[in-house]
Design a protein around this motif. Structure first.
Motif, mmCIF file in Angstrom:
data_model
loop_
_atom_site.group_PDB
_atom_site.id
_atom_site.type_symbol
_atom_site.label_atom_id
_atom_site.label_comp_id
_atom_site.label_asym_id
_atom_site.label_seq_id
_atom_site.Cartn_x
_atom_site.Cartn_y
_atom_site.Cartn_z
ATOM 1 N N ILE A 104 0.836 -1.202 0.000
ATOM 2 C CA ILE A 104 0.000 0.000 0.000
ATOM 3 C C ILE A 104 0.871 1.252 0.000
ATOM 4 C CG2 ILE A 104 -1.728 1.303 1.293
ATOM 5 C CD1 ILE A 104 -2.688 -1.312 -0.134
ATOM 6 N N LYS A 105 1.916 1.251 0.826
ATOM 7 C CA LYS A 105 2.804 2.413 0.890
ATOM 8 C C LYS A 105 3.408 2.729 -0.474
ATOM 9 C CE LYS A 105 7.071 4.166 2.982
ATOM 10 N NZ LYS A 105 7.608 4.581 1.666
ATOM 11 N N GLU A 106 3.918 1.704 -1.155
ATOM 12 C CA GLU A 106 4.641 1.942 -2.400
ATOM 13 C C GLU A 106 3.696 2.185 -3.584
ATOM 14 O OE1 GLU A 106 7.915 2.381 -2.534
ATOM 15 O OE2 GLU A 106 7.876 2.141 -0.361
ATOM 16 N N TYR A 107 2.607 1.425 -3.671
ATOM 17 C CA TYR A 107 1.697 1.594 -4.805
ATOM 18 C C TYR A 107 0.999 2.946 -4.768
ATOM 19 C CZ TYR A 107 1.831 -2.854 -7.299
ATOM 20 O OH TYR A 107 2.219 -3.899 -8.083
ATOM 21 N N PHE A 108 0.716 3.446 -3.558
ATOM 22 C CA PHE A 108 0.064 4.748 -3.451
ATOM 23 C C PHE A 108 1.071 5.869 -3.178
ATOM 24 C CE2 PHE A 108 -3.751 2.136 -2.530
ATOM 25 C CZ PHE A 108 -4.589 2.668 -3.497
ATOM 26 N N ASN A 109 2.374 5.519 -3.131
ATOM 27 C CA ASN A 109 3.426 6.514 -2.976
ATOM 28 C C ASN A 109 3.239 7.327 -1.699
ATOM 29 O OD1 ASN A 109 5.813 7.541 -3.907
ATOM 30 N ND2 ASN A 109 4.907 8.964 -5.363
ATOM 31 N N LEU A 110 3.017 6.631 -0.567
ATOM 32 C CA LEU A 110 2.741 7.279 0.710
ATOM 33 C C LEU A 110 3.998 7.366 1.567
ATOM 34 C CD1 LEU A 110 -0.535 5.363 1.684
ATOM 35 C CD2 LEU A 110 -0.364 7.500 0.407
ATOM 36 N N SER A 111 4.017 8.318 2.479
ATOM 37 C CA SER A 111 5.052 8.353 3.507
ATOM 38 C C SER A 111 4.702 7.307 4.563
ATOM 39 C CB SER A 111 5.105 9.735 4.160
ATOM 40 O OG SER A 111 3.906 9.977 4.883
ATOM 41 N N LEU A 112 5.673 7.000 5.429
ATOM 42 C CA LEU A 112 5.384 6.050 6.511
ATOM 43 C C LEU A 112 4.235 6.542 7.385
ATOM 44 C CD1 LEU A 112 8.759 4.684 7.969
ATOM 45 C CD2 LEU A 112 6.826 3.356 7.133
ATOM 46 N N LEU A 113 4.300 7.809 7.785
ATOM 47 C CA LEU A 113 3.270 8.359 8.667
ATOM 48 C C LEU A 113 1.895 8.293 8.001
ATOM 49 C CD1 LEU A 113 2.581 9.745 11.314
ATOM 50 C CD2 LEU A 113 3.090 11.950 10.238
ATOM 51 N N LYS A 114 1.840 8.617 6.723
ATOM 52 C CA LYS A 114 0.561 8.588 6.006
ATOM 53 C C LYS A 114 0.044 7.158 5.861
ATOM 54 C CE LYS A 114 -1.602 11.243 2.320
ATOM 55 N NZ LYS A 114 -1.381 12.283 1.311
ATOM 56 N N THR A 115 0.947 6.190 5.734
ATOM 57 C CA THR A 115 0.531 4.787 5.648
ATOM 58 C C THR A 115 -0.085 4.338 6.967
ATOM 59 O OG1 THR A 115 2.428 4.438 4.185
ATOM 60 C CG2 THR A 115 1.250 2.485 4.926
ATOM 61 N N PHE A 116 0.500 4.767 8.102
ATOM 62 C CA PHE A 116 -0.075 4.449 9.403
ATOM 63 C C PHE A 116 -1.460 5.080 9.559
ATOM 64 C CE2 PHE A 116 4.444 3.791 10.877
ATOM 65 C CZ PHE A 116 4.280 2.453 11.233
ATOM 66 N N LYS A 117 -1.588 6.339 9.134
ATOM 67 C CA LYS A 117 -2.863 7.048 9.291
ATOM 68 C C LYS A 117 -3.975 6.445 8.439
ATOM 69 C CE LYS A 117 -1.205 11.685 10.541
ATOM 70 N NZ LYS A 117 -1.141 13.106 10.111
ATOM 71 N N THR A 118 -3.607 5.880 7.305
ATOM 72 C CA THR A 118 -4.615 5.342 6.386
ATOM 73 C C THR A 118 -4.740 3.823 6.534
ATOM 74 O OG1 THR A 118 -2.901 5.307 4.662
ATOM 75 C CG2 THR A 118 -4.378 7.197 4.720
ATOM 76 N N TRP A 119 -3.722 3.105 6.070
ATOM 77 C CA TRP A 119 -3.782 1.645 6.012
ATOM 78 C C TRP A 119 -3.857 1.000 7.397
ATOM 79 C CZ3 TRP A 119 -4.932 -2.595 3.721
ATOM 80 C CH2 TRP A 119 -4.308 -3.792 4.050
ATOM 81 N N THR A 120 -2.939 1.368 8.304
ATOM 82 C CA THR A 120 -2.952 0.765 9.641
ATOM 83 C C THR A 120 -4.247 1.084 10.363
ATOM 84 O OG1 THR A 120 -0.536 0.940 9.783
ATOM 85 C CG2 THR A 120 -1.716 0.604 11.840
ATOM 86 N N ALA A 121 -4.704 2.319 10.246
ATOM 87 C CA ALA A 121 -5.935 2.724 10.927
ATOM 88 C C ALA A 121 -7.154 1.984 10.381
ATOM 89 C CB ALA A 121 -6.127 4.234 10.789
#
Length: 439
Positions: free
Chosen positions: A402-419
């Motif tokens: 998810i992080k790489e395909y959507f080109n997210l930062s680590l923090l943004k990946t936590f806020k979106t995917w992890t949440a």
């Protein structure tokens, strides 16, 4: 203490990436090495575990990711993805295009593993967002919420089906109970959760190698039938395999359906078919099509490395027997078998990363308790599934996809995917406990 080792490993990973700006693959390998050594593994044993994790993770997903990316790139480079997106937007309207994308993901997620579904649908997510003129994550977050929920909850998906077998649950009943639990979880974690973010937050920059923003004319685009066929052919193959397994398990065609229904094989066949349906039949030359393939592979090379690194991290956790330590801690608990199953699966998910491993391990631990207490095996299956999909973080391959395909930062990946995976886990538990009042 295993918990301390895991905590140190995760913190080291975050520091290496966020403070020292080290590449994710290098950070994962160094963190894997640290966890193994802290758990008392010899340096040679740790490196063997890392190598096994790299090979098993990359090996199982390589064909899926490479040919999935290649099919997606063909769809975007030939106008097929734009044709599908235009048709969906015109049919459902911009107001309902998010719901249409979620329904599509639910259908895809029934048969496909999460990673496969992401690879197949991401190009469509990009195209739909472009055509509907909405932020990428406005479509993307609900789609991945649907895919991961179906991955954990609903047979005949392989994960829930395997857990159901451990609990001796009826597949049909599990499906009937799973869908009404899964759908509210998808709605809350997807469309509803997306609404809390501002539009700017939902905008991301699409990786250039995975998508082209060229606007095709009506004459340049292939037909909707050929476009949707290329996008859904892997799903059709996997559905055929699943149906034959469930309805005609001893059929003579099992060897054929098992072959074409393998995710890697299905995408390989789809790529070859797409060369004709989207390429040669439209007057495109082999060099142009192979250039598209090369571009897609170069675009996902680092993604493959990072996923392999996540597999190495997970393998060290397994080989150092952290899962057995956690299981032993949980065995003596006197809480509700449903909550216990969910809790064990959730803790294993946080510790090990793999949803499938977490669900099946939790089921193996609690199955004797379930049989003795008479709790519905179908609800036990769903409790294990709900716990196993939640709280995804850096030791999960899905996190990095998810992080790489959507080109997210680590923090943004936590806020979106992890949440959103955490929301799904709690919604799933709530649904299971609600049904337990009547079953």
């Amino acid at each position: 203490m295993p918990f301390i080792s895991v905590t140190i490993g995760v913190l080291l990973l975050l520091v290496l990436m966020m403070v020292f700006k080290l590449n994710a693959f290098i950070s994962l390998i160094l963190s894997s090495l640290a966890v193994g050594l802290l758990e008392g593994m010899s340096p040679v044993a740790v490196m063997t575990s890392i190598q096994n994790g790299l090979g098993s993770s990359a090996g199982s997903l390589m064909l899926v990711i490479i040919f999935g990316a290649a099919v997606g790139k063909l769809l975007t480079d030939t106008g097929g993805a734009q044709r599908i997106a235009l048709t969906m937007v015109h049919t459902f309207g911009k107001k309902h295009v998010q719901a249409a994308a979620v329904v599509t993901a639910i259908v895809v997620g029934i048969a496909m593993f999460f990673e496969t579904g992401v690879v197949v649908l991401i190009p469509l997510v990009f195209s739909i967002a472009m055509v509907a003129e909405v932020p990428i994550l406005y479509i993307g977050l609900p789609v991945i919420a649907a895919l991961i929920t179906m991955h954990g909850f609903v047979p005949p998906h392989p994960g829930p089906t395997a857990v159901a077998e451990i609990f001796h649950a009826n597949i049909g009943k599990t499906l009937m109970l799973g869908l009404p639990i899964a759908i509210p979880a998808i709605v809350i974690a997807g469309p509803v959760y997306t609404k809390i973010f501002k539009k700017d937050f939902l905008e991301v920059e699409i990786p250039k190698a995975l998508y082209t923003e060229k606007k095709f004319t009506e004459a340049e685009m292939p037909s909707f039938f050929l476009s949707i066929l290329s996008a859904t052919l892997p799903i059709i193959f996997i559905f055929i395999k699943t149906i034959v397994e469930l309805v005609w398990p001893n059929s003579g065609i099992r060897s054929l359906t098992d072959f074409i229904g393998n995710a890697g094989t299905a995408l390989l066949i789809t790529f070859v078919v797409s060369l004709f349906t989207l390429g040669f039949s439209r007057g495109r030359h082999i060099k142009e099509l192979m250039d598209s393939f090369s571009s897609s592979v170069s675009g996902i090379a680092m993604i493959l490395l990072i996923i392999a690194g996540g597999g190495a991290f997970k393998q060290v956790l397994i080989d150092s027997h952290i899962d057995k330590y956690i299981a032993h801690l949980m065995e003596g608990s006197a809480i509700s078998p449903l909550i216990l199953t969910w809790l064990i699966a959730a803790v294993l998910r946080v510790s090990l990363g793999s949803a499938t491993v977490a669900g099946m391990t939790a089921a193996g631990i609690v199955a004797p308790v379930a049989a003795a207490t008479g709790v519905s095996p179908e609800l036990m299956t769903l409790a294990a599934g709900a716990g196993s999909v939640g709280f995804s973080h850096v030791n999960d391959a899905g996190f990095w996809i998810i992080k790489e395909y959507f080109n997210l930062s680590l923090l943004k990946t936590f806020k979106t995917w992890t949440a959103l995976t955490s929301i799904i886990a709690f919604m799933g538990l709530a649904g299971v406990l609600l049904f337990s009042l009547f079953i």
